[in-house]
Design an enzyme around this catalytic site. Sequence first.
Site, PDB file in Angstrom:
ATOM      1  N   HIS A 183      20.192  33.369  71.689  1.00  0.00           N
ATOM      2  CA  HIS A 183      19.753  34.621  71.202  1.00  0.00           C
ATOM      3  C   HIS A 183      20.171  35.013  69.972  1.00  0.00           C
ATOM      4  CE1 HIS A 183      19.880  39.178  71.286  1.00  0.00           C
ATOM      5  NE2 HIS A 183      19.002  39.094  72.482  1.00  0.00           N
ATOM      6  N   ASP A 199      28.054  33.181  75.879  1.00  0.00           N
ATOM      7  CA  ASP A 199      27.419  34.377  75.879  1.00  0.00           C
ATOM      8  C   ASP A 199      26.831  34.383  77.287  1.00  0.00           C
ATOM      9  OD1 ASP A 199      25.246  35.979  75.947  1.00  0.00           O
ATOM     10  OD2 ASP A 199      24.402  35.348  74.403  1.00  0.00           O
ATOM     11  N   GLN A 244      23.209  36.874  80.247  1.00  0.00           N
ATOM     12  CA  GLN A 244      22.182  36.857  81.152  1.00  0.00           C
ATOM     13  C   GLN A 244      22.622  36.317  82.349  1.00  0.00           C
ATOM     14  OE1 GLN A 244      19.062  37.989  80.845  1.00  0.00           O
ATOM     15  NE2 GLN A 244      19.517  38.758  78.755  1.00  0.00           N
ATOM     16  N   LYS A 277      22.786  45.027  81.265  1.00  0.00           N
ATOM     17  CA  LYS A 277      22.144  43.949  81.892  1.00  0.00           C
ATOM     18  C   LYS A 277      22.569  43.938  83.276  1.00  0.00           C
ATOM     19  CE  LYS A 277      21.137  41.994  77.624  1.00  0.00           C
ATOM     20  NZ  LYS A 277      19.832  42.247  77.070  1.00  0.00           N
ATOM     21  N   CYS A 296      13.947  37.886  70.648  1.00  0.00           N
ATOM     22  CA  CYS A 296      15.384  37.667  69.709  1.00  0.00           C
ATOM     23  C   CYS A 296      15.720  36.137  69.918  1.00  0.00           C
ATOM     24  CB  CYS A 296      16.621  38.458  70.091  1.00  0.00           C
ATOM     25  SG  CYS A 296      16.232  40.266  69.948  1.00  0.00           S
TER      26      CYS A 296
END
Lengths: 419, 148
Positions: free
Chosen positions: A134, A211, A214, A237, A377
Amino acid sequence: MKGGELTVASPEILDIAAVRAQFPALDQRVHGHPLVFLDSAASAQRPRAVLDAVEDFYVRDNANVHRGLYELSRRATERYEAARATLARFIGAADPAEVIWTRGTTESINLVAMTWAWSNLRPGDEIVLTLLEHHSNLVPWQLVAERTGAKLRYVDIDDEGRLRLDQLDALLSERTRLVAVGHVSNAIGTVNPVREIIERAHAVGAKVLIDGAQAAPHAKIDVQALGCDFYALSGHKMGGPMGIGVLWARRELLEAMPPYQGGGDMIDVVELERSTWAALPHKFEAGTPNVAGAIGLAAAAEWIESIGHDRVAAHEQALIRYGMERLGAVEGLRLFGPKDPAERTAVFSFALDGVHPHDVATILDAEGIAVRAGHHCTQPLMRRLGVPATTRASCWVYNTTEELDRLAEGLETARRIFG
Amino acid sequence: MEIDRSTPQLGSLYQELILDHYKRPRNRGELEGANAEAHLNNPTCGDQIRLQLLVEEGRIADAKFLGDGCSISQSSASMMTQLLKGKTVEEAQALAERFTRMMHGDADAARDKSLGDLRALAGVSRFPVRVKCALLGWNALTEALKSV
Protein backbone atom coordinates in the site's frame (compact mmCIF):
# COMPACT_ATOMS: atom_id res chain seq x y z
CA MET A 1 -5.27 -18.17 6.32
CA LYS A 2 -2.19 -20.30 5.93
CA GLY A 3 1.01 -20.32 7.90
CA GLY A 4 2.00 -21.42 11.38
CA GLU A 5 1.16 -18.04 12.88
CA LEU A 6 -2.51 -18.20 11.91
CA THR A 7 -4.24 -20.99 13.73
CA VAL A 8 -7.61 -22.33 12.60
CA ALA A 9 -9.19 -24.70 15.10
CA SER A 10 -12.24 -26.77 14.18
CA PRO A 11 -14.78 -23.99 14.17
CA GLU A 12 -18.46 -23.96 14.90
CA ILE A 13 -20.73 -22.37 12.33
CA LEU A 14 -21.20 -18.65 12.71
CA ASP A 15 -24.77 -17.43 13.39
CA ILE A 16 -24.64 -14.84 10.64
CA ALA A 17 -28.03 -13.28 11.38
CA ALA A 18 -27.01 -12.69 14.99
CA VAL A 19 -23.72 -11.16 13.86
CA ARG A 20 -25.42 -8.84 11.36
CA ALA A 21 -27.92 -7.69 13.97
CA GLN A 22 -25.01 -6.19 15.90
CA PHE A 23 -24.07 -3.81 13.04
CA PRO A 24 -26.66 -1.00 12.85
CA ALA A 25 -25.24 0.47 9.63
CA LEU A 26 -25.94 -2.73 7.71
CA ASP A 27 -29.66 -2.37 8.32
CA GLN A 28 -30.55 0.22 5.69
CA ARG A 29 -31.74 0.58 2.12
CA VAL A 30 -29.61 2.34 -0.48
CA HIS A 31 -31.23 3.55 -3.72
CA GLY A 32 -34.24 1.39 -2.84
CA HIS A 33 -32.27 -1.83 -2.24
CA PRO A 34 -31.03 -3.46 0.96
CA LEU A 35 -27.43 -2.35 1.45
CA VAL A 36 -24.76 -4.85 0.43
CA PHE A 37 -21.57 -3.55 2.02
CA LEU A 38 -18.52 -4.99 0.27
CA ASP A 39 -15.87 -2.39 1.11
CA SER A 40 -14.64 -3.52 4.52
CA ALA A 41 -11.02 -3.55 3.34
CA ALA A 42 -11.31 0.24 3.07
CA SER A 43 -13.16 0.63 6.37
CA ALA A 44 -15.34 -1.91 8.15
CA GLN A 45 -18.67 -1.24 9.82
CA ARG A 46 -18.70 -1.07 13.61
CA PRO A 47 -20.59 -3.37 15.97
CA ARG A 48 -22.94 -1.88 18.57
CA ALA A 49 -20.44 -2.82 21.30
CA VAL A 50 -17.90 -0.36 19.84
CA LEU A 51 -20.41 2.46 19.40
CA ASP A 52 -21.62 1.94 22.98
CA ALA A 53 -18.10 1.91 24.42
CA VAL A 54 -17.27 5.23 22.73
CA GLU A 55 -20.51 6.85 23.83
CA ASP A 56 -20.20 5.49 27.35
CA PHE A 57 -16.76 7.07 27.70
CA TYR A 58 -18.01 10.49 26.63
CA VAL A 59 -21.18 10.22 28.71
CA ARG A 60 -19.66 8.95 31.99
CA ASP A 61 -15.88 9.29 32.15
CA ASN A 62 -14.94 12.12 29.80
CA ALA A 63 -11.81 13.90 31.06
CA ASN A 64 -8.20 14.25 30.04
CA VAL A 65 -5.83 11.44 30.96
CA HIS A 66 -2.63 11.30 33.03
CA ARG A 67 -3.17 14.77 34.54
CA GLY A 68 -6.22 15.23 36.65
CA LEU A 69 -6.30 14.36 40.32
CA TYR A 70 -10.05 13.96 40.23
CA GLU A 71 -12.34 10.96 39.79
CA LEU A 72 -13.30 11.38 36.11
CA SER A 73 -9.68 11.79 35.02
CA ARG A 74 -8.73 8.74 37.07
CA ARG A 75 -11.45 6.68 35.37
CA ALA A 76 -10.51 7.99 31.90
CA THR A 77 -6.86 7.12 32.52
CA GLU A 78 -7.78 3.70 33.82
CA ARG A 79 -9.95 2.88 30.80
CA TYR A 80 -7.34 4.27 28.39
CA GLU A 81 -4.58 2.09 29.85
CA ALA A 82 -6.90 -0.91 30.15
CA ALA A 83 -7.58 -0.52 26.41
CA ARG A 84 -3.83 -0.66 25.82
CA ALA A 85 -3.60 -3.88 27.81
CA THR A 86 -6.47 -5.34 25.76
CA LEU A 87 -4.70 -4.54 22.50
CA ALA A 88 -1.44 -5.96 23.87
CA ARG A 89 -3.27 -9.24 24.56
CA PHE A 90 -5.01 -9.07 21.16
CA ILE A 91 -1.71 -8.97 19.27
CA GLY A 92 0.25 -11.19 21.65
CA ALA A 93 2.57 -8.47 22.97
CA ALA A 94 4.65 -9.27 26.04
CA ASP A 95 4.12 -5.85 27.61
CA PRO A 96 1.41 -3.16 27.16
CA ALA A 97 4.20 -0.53 27.22
CA GLU A 98 5.20 -1.79 23.76
CA VAL A 99 1.79 -0.76 22.38
CA ILE A 100 1.87 2.82 21.08
CA TRP A 101 -1.41 4.48 20.12
CA THR A 102 -1.34 6.21 16.74
CA ARG A 103 -3.91 7.58 14.29
CA GLY A 104 -3.69 4.35 12.33
CA THR A 105 -1.37 2.17 10.27
CA THR A 106 -0.17 5.12 8.19
CA GLU A 107 0.97 7.04 11.24
CA SER A 108 2.46 3.89 12.80
CA ILE A 109 4.66 3.34 9.75
CA ASN A 110 5.59 7.02 9.49
CA LEU A 111 6.54 6.99 13.16
CA VAL A 112 9.05 4.18 12.53
CA ALA A 113 10.30 5.95 9.39
CA MET A 114 10.83 9.29 11.12
CA THR A 115 12.40 7.95 14.31
CA TRP A 116 14.07 4.58 13.89
CA ALA A 117 14.91 4.89 10.18
CA TRP A 118 16.02 8.54 10.17
CA SER A 119 18.39 7.95 13.05
CA ASN A 120 19.75 4.56 11.94
CA LEU A 121 20.00 4.48 8.14
CA ARG A 122 23.04 5.65 6.20
CA PRO A 123 23.93 5.99 2.50
CA GLY A 124 24.36 2.52 1.01
CA ASP A 125 21.88 0.90 3.40
CA GLU A 126 18.93 -0.86 1.80
CA ILE A 127 15.23 -1.18 2.54
CA VAL A 128 13.45 -4.15 0.98
CA LEU A 129 9.79 -3.64 0.03
CA THR A 130 7.40 -5.56 -2.21
CA LEU A 131 5.21 -4.71 -5.19
CA LEU A 132 2.13 -5.53 -3.09
CA GLU A 133 2.63 -2.62 -0.69
CA HIS A 134 0.00 0.00 0.00
CA HIS A 135 1.28 3.54 -0.60
CA SER A 136 1.45 3.96 3.19
CA ASN A 137 4.15 1.26 3.37
CA LEU A 138 5.97 2.66 0.36
CA VAL A 139 5.98 6.47 0.32
CA PRO A 140 7.34 6.83 3.91
CA TRP A 141 10.35 4.70 2.84
CA GLN A 142 10.84 6.84 -0.28
CA LEU A 143 11.05 9.84 2.06
CA VAL A 144 13.52 7.95 4.26
CA ALA A 145 15.61 7.05 1.21
CA GLU A 146 15.66 10.67 0.08
CA ARG A 147 16.76 11.87 3.49
CA THR A 148 19.26 9.17 4.44
CA GLY A 149 20.65 8.04 1.10
CA ALA A 150 19.36 4.51 1.66
CA LYS A 151 18.20 2.52 -1.38
CA LEU A 152 14.85 0.81 -1.96
CA ARG A 153 14.72 -2.72 -3.36
CA TYR A 154 11.53 -4.50 -4.41
CA VAL A 155 10.36 -8.12 -4.31
CA ASP A 156 8.21 -8.89 -7.36
CA ILE A 157 5.07 -11.05 -7.51
CA ASP A 158 4.21 -14.13 -9.57
CA ASP A 159 1.22 -14.48 -11.90
CA GLU A 160 -1.11 -15.19 -8.99
CA GLY A 161 -0.01 -12.12 -7.07
CA ARG A 162 2.14 -14.03 -4.58
CA LEU A 163 5.51 -12.71 -3.47
CA ARG A 164 8.50 -14.14 -5.31
CA LEU A 165 10.34 -15.40 -2.23
CA ASP A 166 13.09 -16.70 -4.49
CA GLN A 167 13.96 -13.05 -5.19
CA LEU A 168 14.01 -12.17 -1.51
CA ASP A 169 17.19 -14.14 -0.86
CA ALA A 170 18.92 -12.39 -3.76
CA LEU A 171 17.88 -8.98 -2.43
CA LEU A 172 18.82 -9.59 1.18
CA SER A 173 22.39 -8.79 2.17
CA GLU A 174 24.36 -7.23 4.99
CA ARG A 175 23.32 -3.88 3.46
CA THR A 176 19.64 -4.64 4.20
CA ARG A 177 18.57 -2.74 7.30
CA LEU A 178 14.81 -3.14 7.03
CA VAL A 179 12.25 -5.32 5.31
CA ALA A 180 8.79 -3.67 5.31
CA VAL A 181 5.98 -5.90 4.08
CA GLY A 182 2.23 -6.18 4.36
CA HIS A 183 0.80 -9.16 6.23
CA VAL A 184 -2.10 -9.24 3.74
CA SER A 185 -2.42 -7.33 0.45
CA ASN A 186 -5.20 -4.74 0.59
CA ALA A 187 -5.58 -4.69 -3.20
CA ILE A 188 -5.76 -8.37 -4.12
CA GLY A 189 -5.97 -10.21 -0.77
CA THR A 190 -2.73 -12.21 -0.88
CA VAL A 191 -1.72 -13.55 2.55
CA ASN A 192 2.05 -13.22 2.68
CA PRO A 193 4.31 -15.81 4.35
CA VAL A 194 5.54 -13.20 6.80
CA ARG A 195 7.05 -15.60 9.31
CA GLU A 196 9.35 -16.99 6.66
CA ILE A 197 10.22 -13.48 5.46
CA ILE A 198 11.04 -12.45 9.03
CA GLU A 199 13.33 -15.44 9.52
CA ARG A 200 15.23 -14.76 6.32
CA ALA A 201 15.51 -11.03 7.04
CA HIS A 202 16.77 -11.65 10.55
CA ALA A 203 19.37 -14.04 9.17
CA VAL A 204 21.10 -11.03 7.54
CA GLY A 205 20.53 -8.80 10.56
CA ALA A 206 17.70 -6.71 9.08
CA LYS A 207 14.72 -5.46 11.09
CA VAL A 208 11.20 -6.30 9.87
CA LEU A 209 8.12 -4.11 9.89
CA ILE A 210 4.78 -5.78 9.20
CA ASP A 211 1.87 -3.68 7.91
CA GLY A 212 -0.97 -5.57 9.55
CA ALA A 213 -3.86 -3.29 8.55
CA GLN A 214 -5.51 -6.00 6.45
CA ALA A 215 -4.64 -8.94 8.73
CA ALA A 216 -5.92 -7.76 12.10
CA PRO A 217 -9.65 -8.11 11.19
CA HIS A 218 -9.23 -11.65 9.88
CA ALA A 219 -6.66 -13.63 11.84
CA LYS A 220 -5.14 -14.00 15.27
CA ILE A 221 -2.03 -11.83 15.39
CA ASP A 222 0.83 -12.95 17.63
CA VAL A 223 3.76 -10.58 17.32
CA GLN A 224 5.98 -12.71 19.55
CA ALA A 225 5.34 -15.89 17.59
CA LEU A 226 5.93 -13.98 14.35
CA GLY A 227 9.17 -12.59 15.71
CA CYS A 228 8.83 -9.27 13.85
CA ASP A 229 10.31 -6.00 15.10
CA PHE A 230 7.46 -3.60 14.27
CA TYR A 231 3.77 -4.31 13.69
CA ALA A 232 1.25 -1.67 12.57
CA LEU A 233 -2.54 -1.85 12.47
CA SER A 234 -5.63 0.36 12.15
CA GLY A 235 -8.73 0.31 14.32
CA HIS A 236 -11.28 1.18 11.66
CA LYS A 237 -10.49 -1.85 9.52
CA MET A 238 -11.35 -4.21 12.39
CA GLY A 239 -14.60 -2.63 13.55
CA GLY A 240 -13.06 0.05 15.74
CA PRO A 241 -13.34 3.83 15.36
CA MET A 242 -11.55 5.86 12.71
CA GLY A 243 -8.45 7.80 13.77
CA ILE A 244 -6.98 5.20 16.13
CA GLY A 245 -4.38 2.53 15.50
CA VAL A 246 -1.41 0.80 17.02
CA LEU A 247 2.31 0.58 16.55
CA TRP A 248 3.85 -2.35 18.36
CA ALA A 249 7.62 -2.61 18.60
CA ARG A 250 10.01 -4.53 20.79
CA ARG A 251 10.90 -2.66 23.96
CA GLU A 252 14.63 -2.34 23.27
CA LEU A 253 13.89 -0.74 19.89
CA LEU A 254 11.41 1.73 21.37
CA GLU A 255 13.85 2.60 24.16
CA ALA A 256 16.58 3.41 21.65
CA MET A 257 14.37 5.37 19.24
CA PRO A 258 14.20 9.18 19.51
CA PRO A 259 10.74 10.66 20.21
CA TYR A 260 8.32 11.15 17.33
CA GLN A 261 6.51 14.36 18.23
CA GLY A 262 7.24 16.76 21.08
CA GLY A 263 4.59 18.08 23.43
CA GLY A 264 2.67 17.35 26.57
CA ASP A 265 2.53 13.86 28.07
CA MET A 266 5.71 12.67 26.35
CA ILE A 267 8.19 14.44 28.65
CA ASP A 268 9.78 13.86 32.00
CA VAL A 269 11.57 17.13 32.83
CA VAL A 270 11.44 20.18 30.54
CA GLU A 271 14.10 22.85 30.81
CA LEU A 272 14.64 25.87 28.57
CA GLU A 273 17.23 24.19 26.35
CA ARG A 274 16.45 20.49 26.68
CA SER A 275 14.04 17.93 27.99
CA THR A 276 14.01 14.32 29.05
CA TRP A 277 11.43 11.84 27.91
CA ALA A 278 8.65 10.03 29.62
CA ALA A 279 8.91 6.27 29.98
CA LEU A 280 7.32 3.95 27.43
CA PRO A 281 4.76 4.07 25.98
CA HIS A 282 4.13 7.78 26.65
CA LYS A 283 7.41 8.90 25.06
CA PHE A 284 5.70 8.40 21.68
CA GLU A 285 2.32 9.89 22.56
CA ALA A 286 2.58 13.69 22.60
CA GLY A 287 -0.56 15.71 23.25
CA THR A 288 -4.03 14.74 24.36
CA PRO A 289 -4.59 11.27 22.94
CA ASN A 290 -7.63 9.77 21.23
CA VAL A 291 -8.95 8.22 24.43
CA ALA A 292 -12.40 7.37 23.10
CA GLY A 293 -10.78 5.86 20.02
CA ALA A 294 -8.54 3.64 22.13
CA ILE A 295 -11.50 2.50 24.22
CA GLY A 296 -13.52 1.84 21.06
CA LEU A 297 -10.66 -0.13 19.49
CA ALA A 298 -10.34 -2.27 22.61
CA ALA A 299 -14.10 -2.94 22.40
CA ALA A 300 -13.63 -4.02 18.77
CA ALA A 301 -10.81 -6.38 19.76
CA GLU A 302 -12.96 -7.88 22.50
CA TRP A 303 -15.88 -8.20 20.08
CA ILE A 304 -13.73 -10.15 17.62
CA GLU A 305 -12.47 -12.36 20.47
CA SER A 306 -16.07 -12.97 21.56
CA ILE A 307 -16.89 -14.24 18.05
CA GLY A 308 -13.63 -16.16 17.89
CA HIS A 309 -10.86 -15.84 15.35
CA ASP A 310 -11.38 -19.42 14.21
CA ARG A 311 -15.05 -18.82 13.41
CA VAL A 312 -14.27 -15.55 11.61
CA ALA A 313 -11.65 -17.35 9.54
CA ALA A 314 -13.90 -20.30 8.76
CA HIS A 315 -16.75 -18.00 7.68
CA GLU A 316 -14.41 -16.03 5.44
CA GLN A 317 -12.98 -19.20 3.91
CA ALA A 318 -16.52 -20.22 2.99
CA LEU A 319 -17.08 -16.78 1.41
CA ILE A 320 -13.80 -17.04 -0.52
CA ARG A 321 -14.70 -20.43 -1.98
CA TYR A 322 -18.23 -19.34 -2.85
CA GLY A 323 -17.15 -15.99 -4.24
CA MET A 324 -14.37 -17.39 -6.41
CA GLU A 325 -16.76 -19.85 -7.98
CA ARG A 326 -19.67 -17.41 -8.37
CA LEU A 327 -17.58 -14.57 -9.77
CA GLY A 328 -15.55 -17.01 -11.87
CA ALA A 329 -18.78 -17.82 -13.70
CA VAL A 330 -19.30 -14.19 -14.78
CA GLU A 331 -18.25 -13.96 -18.41
CA GLY A 332 -15.27 -11.70 -19.07
CA LEU A 333 -14.32 -11.42 -15.40
CA ARG A 334 -10.65 -11.74 -14.47
CA LEU A 335 -10.01 -12.25 -10.76
CA PHE A 336 -6.62 -11.21 -9.38
CA GLY A 337 -4.75 -12.85 -6.52
CA PRO A 338 -3.96 -16.41 -5.44
CA LYS A 339 -6.14 -19.28 -6.69
CA ASP A 340 -5.72 -21.25 -3.46
CA PRO A 341 -8.32 -19.97 -0.93
CA ALA A 342 -5.86 -20.72 1.88
CA GLU A 343 -3.49 -18.10 0.49
CA ARG A 344 -5.94 -15.21 0.39
CA THR A 345 -8.56 -13.21 2.25
CA ALA A 346 -12.15 -12.60 1.11
CA VAL A 347 -11.07 -9.71 -1.10
CA PHE A 348 -12.25 -10.07 -4.70
CA SER A 349 -10.32 -7.72 -6.95
CA PHE A 350 -11.16 -8.04 -10.62
CA ALA A 351 -11.34 -6.61 -14.12
CA LEU A 352 -14.51 -6.94 -16.19
CA ASP A 353 -13.96 -6.94 -19.97
CA GLY A 354 -15.19 -3.76 -21.64
CA VAL A 355 -16.43 -2.09 -18.45
CA HIS A 356 -14.20 0.29 -16.55
CA PRO A 357 -14.11 -0.24 -12.74
CA HIS A 358 -15.73 3.18 -12.10
CA ASP A 359 -18.64 2.26 -14.30
CA VAL A 360 -18.90 -1.11 -12.53
CA ALA A 361 -18.99 0.66 -9.16
CA THR A 362 -21.63 3.18 -10.27
CA ILE A 363 -23.86 0.43 -11.67
CA LEU A 364 -23.48 -1.64 -8.49
CA ASP A 365 -24.16 1.40 -6.31
CA ALA A 366 -27.47 1.92 -8.12
CA GLU A 367 -28.38 -1.55 -6.80
CA GLY A 368 -27.27 -0.74 -3.25
CA ILE A 369 -23.97 -2.61 -3.52
CA ALA A 370 -20.92 -0.77 -2.14
CA VAL A 371 -17.57 -1.71 -3.68
CA ARG A 372 -14.33 0.16 -4.24
CA ALA A 373 -13.01 0.97 -7.71
CA GLY A 374 -9.60 2.43 -8.39
CA HIS A 375 -5.96 1.73 -7.70
CA HIS A 376 -6.52 0.99 -3.98
CA CYS A 377 -3.44 3.07 -3.06
CA THR A 378 -1.27 0.52 -4.88
CA GLN A 379 -0.30 2.23 -8.13
CA PRO A 380 2.91 0.17 -8.64
CA LEU A 381 0.90 -3.04 -8.21
CA MET A 382 -1.73 -1.90 -10.74
CA ARG A 383 1.07 -1.20 -13.24
CA ARG A 384 2.52 -4.64 -12.55
CA LEU A 385 -0.90 -6.26 -13.13
CA GLY A 386 -1.24 -4.26 -16.35
CA VAL A 387 -4.50 -2.53 -15.40
CA PRO A 388 -5.22 1.12 -14.60
CA ALA A 389 -7.56 0.11 -11.80
CA THR A 390 -9.63 -2.79 -10.50
CA THR A 391 -13.02 -3.23 -8.90
CA ARG A 392 -12.65 -4.62 -5.38
CA ALA A 393 -15.34 -6.32 -3.32
CA SER A 394 -14.06 -7.04 0.18
CA CYS A 395 -15.86 -9.05 2.85
CA TRP A 396 -15.79 -9.27 6.59
CA VAL A 397 -17.49 -11.41 9.20
CA TYR A 398 -20.98 -10.00 8.43
CA ASN A 399 -21.12 -10.71 4.69
CA THR A 400 -23.17 -13.55 3.23
CA THR A 401 -23.16 -15.76 0.16
CA GLU A 402 -26.50 -14.15 -0.81
CA GLU A 403 -24.69 -10.81 -0.98
CA LEU A 404 -22.11 -12.33 -3.31
CA ASP A 405 -25.02 -13.53 -5.48
CA ARG A 406 -26.27 -9.95 -5.67
CA LEU A 407 -22.78 -8.80 -6.60
CA ALA A 408 -22.60 -11.35 -9.42
CA GLU A 409 -26.06 -10.31 -10.65
CA GLY A 410 -25.02 -6.65 -10.57
CA LEU A 411 -21.99 -7.51 -12.69
CA GLU A 412 -24.25 -9.19 -15.22
CA THR A 413 -26.25 -5.95 -15.36
CA ALA A 414 -23.02 -4.02 -16.01
CA ARG A 415 -22.19 -6.37 -18.84
CA ARG A 416 -25.67 -5.92 -20.33
CA ILE A 417 -25.45 -2.11 -20.25
CA PHE A 418 -22.03 -2.13 -21.89
CA GLY A 419 -22.78 -5.20 -24.04
CA MET B 1 -39.29 -3.65 -3.62
CA GLU B 2 -39.84 0.00 -2.65
CA ILE B 3 -38.60 2.64 -5.05
CA ASP B 4 -36.44 5.49 -3.80
CA ARG B 5 -37.70 8.40 -5.95
CA SER B 6 -34.58 10.44 -5.33
CA THR B 7 -32.40 7.78 -6.90
CA PRO B 8 -31.09 8.81 -10.31
CA GLN B 9 -31.63 6.19 -12.98
CA LEU B 10 -28.67 4.54 -14.65
CA GLY B 11 -30.35 5.13 -18.02
CA SER B 12 -29.80 8.87 -17.67
CA LEU B 13 -26.09 8.21 -17.23
CA TYR B 14 -25.32 5.47 -19.71
CA GLN B 15 -26.97 6.78 -22.85
CA GLU B 16 -26.30 5.21 -26.26
CA LEU B 17 -24.29 8.20 -27.43
CA ILE B 18 -21.99 8.00 -24.41
CA LEU B 19 -21.44 4.26 -24.76
CA ASP B 20 -20.82 4.72 -28.47
CA HIS B 21 -18.08 7.31 -27.88
CA TYR B 22 -16.58 5.09 -25.16
CA LYS B 23 -16.40 2.06 -27.44
CA ARG B 24 -15.39 4.00 -30.57
CA PRO B 25 -13.61 7.14 -29.39
CA ARG B 26 -13.25 9.89 -32.01
CA ASN B 27 -10.00 11.83 -32.48
CA ARG B 28 -8.08 9.39 -30.36
CA GLY B 29 -4.37 9.36 -31.06
CA GLU B 30 -1.26 11.44 -31.48
CA LEU B 31 -1.63 14.86 -33.16
CA GLU B 32 1.38 15.67 -35.29
CA GLY B 33 2.38 19.32 -35.23
CA ALA B 34 0.38 20.06 -32.10
CA ASN B 35 1.30 23.41 -30.56
CA ALA B 36 -0.64 23.20 -27.31
CA GLU B 37 -1.18 20.28 -24.97
CA ALA B 38 -1.92 19.21 -21.44
CA HIS B 39 -1.70 15.95 -19.54
CA LEU B 40 -3.98 15.59 -16.53
CA ASN B 41 -4.71 12.69 -14.26
CA ASN B 42 -7.09 12.10 -11.45
CA PRO B 43 -4.98 10.75 -8.56
CA THR B 44 -7.95 9.35 -6.67
CA CYS B 45 -9.01 7.04 -9.48
CA GLY B 46 -6.18 6.87 -11.98
CA ASP B 47 -8.03 8.26 -15.02
CA GLN B 48 -5.79 10.19 -17.37
CA ILE B 49 -6.07 12.36 -20.45
CA ARG B 50 -3.46 13.81 -22.77
CA LEU B 51 -5.02 16.48 -24.96
CA GLN B 52 -3.22 17.93 -27.96
CA LEU B 53 -4.35 20.96 -29.98
CA LEU B 54 -3.26 22.58 -33.19
CA VAL B 55 -4.10 26.27 -32.88
CA GLU B 56 -3.78 28.42 -35.99
CA GLU B 57 -4.52 32.15 -35.99
CA GLY B 58 -6.56 31.91 -32.84
CA ARG B 59 -8.62 28.94 -34.03
CA ILE B 60 -8.42 25.28 -33.04
CA ALA B 61 -7.64 23.58 -36.34
CA ASP B 62 -7.39 20.10 -34.86
CA ALA B 63 -7.68 18.32 -31.50
CA LYS B 64 -6.80 14.78 -30.42
CA PHE B 65 -6.59 12.95 -27.16
CA LEU B 66 -5.06 9.87 -25.58
CA GLY B 67 -6.27 8.50 -22.33
CA ASP B 68 -7.24 5.76 -19.99
CA GLY B 69 -10.36 5.79 -17.96
CA CYS B 70 -14.04 5.22 -17.48
CA SER B 71 -16.84 5.64 -20.03
CA ILE B 72 -17.65 9.12 -18.73
CA SER B 73 -14.13 10.59 -18.89
CA GLN B 74 -13.34 9.05 -22.26
CA SER B 75 -16.64 9.83 -23.99
CA SER B 76 -16.55 13.40 -22.68
CA ALA B 77 -13.06 13.89 -24.16
CA SER B 78 -14.10 12.24 -27.43
CA MET B 79 -17.15 14.49 -27.91
CA MET B 80 -15.20 17.53 -26.79
CA THR B 81 -12.52 17.09 -29.47
CA GLN B 82 -15.25 16.87 -32.13
CA LEU B 83 -16.87 20.06 -30.91
CA LEU B 84 -13.62 22.03 -30.63
CA LYS B 85 -12.56 21.87 -34.25
CA GLY B 86 -12.95 25.27 -35.91
CA LYS B 87 -13.72 27.09 -32.65
CA THR B 88 -11.75 30.16 -31.61
CA VAL B 89 -9.79 30.02 -28.38
CA GLU B 90 -12.38 32.32 -26.76
CA GLU B 91 -15.26 30.12 -27.95
CA ALA B 92 -13.49 27.03 -26.58
CA GLN B 93 -13.00 28.70 -23.23
CA ALA B 94 -16.67 29.67 -23.13
CA LEU B 95 -17.68 26.07 -23.94
CA ALA B 96 -15.49 24.75 -21.13
CA GLU B 97 -17.13 27.18 -18.74
CA ARG B 98 -20.64 26.21 -19.94
CA PHE B 99 -19.90 22.47 -19.72
CA THR B 100 -18.56 22.90 -16.19
CA ARG B 101 -21.77 24.73 -15.21
CA MET B 102 -23.85 21.91 -16.74
CA MET B 103 -21.91 19.39 -14.61
CA HIS B 104 -22.76 21.41 -11.52
CA GLY B 105 -26.44 21.09 -12.32
CA ASP B 106 -27.12 24.37 -14.18
CA ALA B 107 -30.27 23.62 -16.23
CA ASP B 108 -29.75 26.61 -18.56
CA ALA B 109 -26.28 25.36 -19.50
CA ALA B 110 -27.74 21.89 -20.12
CA ARG B 111 -30.28 23.39 -22.59
CA ASP B 112 -27.61 25.34 -24.45
CA LYS B 113 -27.45 23.94 -27.98
CA SER B 114 -23.85 25.08 -28.41
CA LEU B 115 -22.75 22.06 -26.36
CA GLY B 116 -24.14 19.75 -29.04
CA ASP B 117 -23.87 16.02 -28.30
CA LEU B 118 -22.19 16.79 -24.99
CA ARG B 119 -25.64 17.53 -23.57
CA ALA B 120 -25.98 13.73 -23.35
CA LEU B 121 -23.65 14.02 -20.35
CA ALA B 122 -26.08 16.31 -18.46
CA GLY B 123 -27.23 13.29 -16.43
CA VAL B 124 -23.76 13.00 -14.89
CA SER B 125 -24.63 15.95 -12.64
CA ARG B 126 -27.00 13.59 -10.78
CA PHE B 127 -24.01 11.36 -9.92
CA PRO B 128 -21.75 13.76 -7.97
CA VAL B 129 -18.84 11.32 -7.62
CA ARG B 130 -18.65 11.03 -11.41
CA VAL B 131 -18.59 14.77 -12.22
CA LYS B 132 -14.79 14.87 -11.99
CA CYS B 133 -14.64 12.12 -14.63
CA ALA B 134 -16.64 14.20 -17.11
CA LEU B 135 -14.56 17.31 -16.38
CA LEU B 136 -11.14 15.71 -16.82
CA GLY B 137 -10.87 16.41 -20.56
CA TRP B 138 -12.27 19.92 -20.16
CA ASN B 139 -9.81 20.73 -17.41
CA ALA B 140 -7.07 19.54 -19.76
CA LEU B 141 -8.47 21.92 -22.40
CA THR B 142 -8.37 24.89 -20.01
CA GLU B 143 -4.81 23.93 -19.08
CA ALA B 144 -3.71 23.56 -22.72
CA LEU B 145 -5.24 26.88 -23.73
CA LYS B 146 -3.15 28.68 -21.11
CA SER B 147 -0.08 28.01 -23.24
CA VAL B 148 -1.64 29.50 -26.40
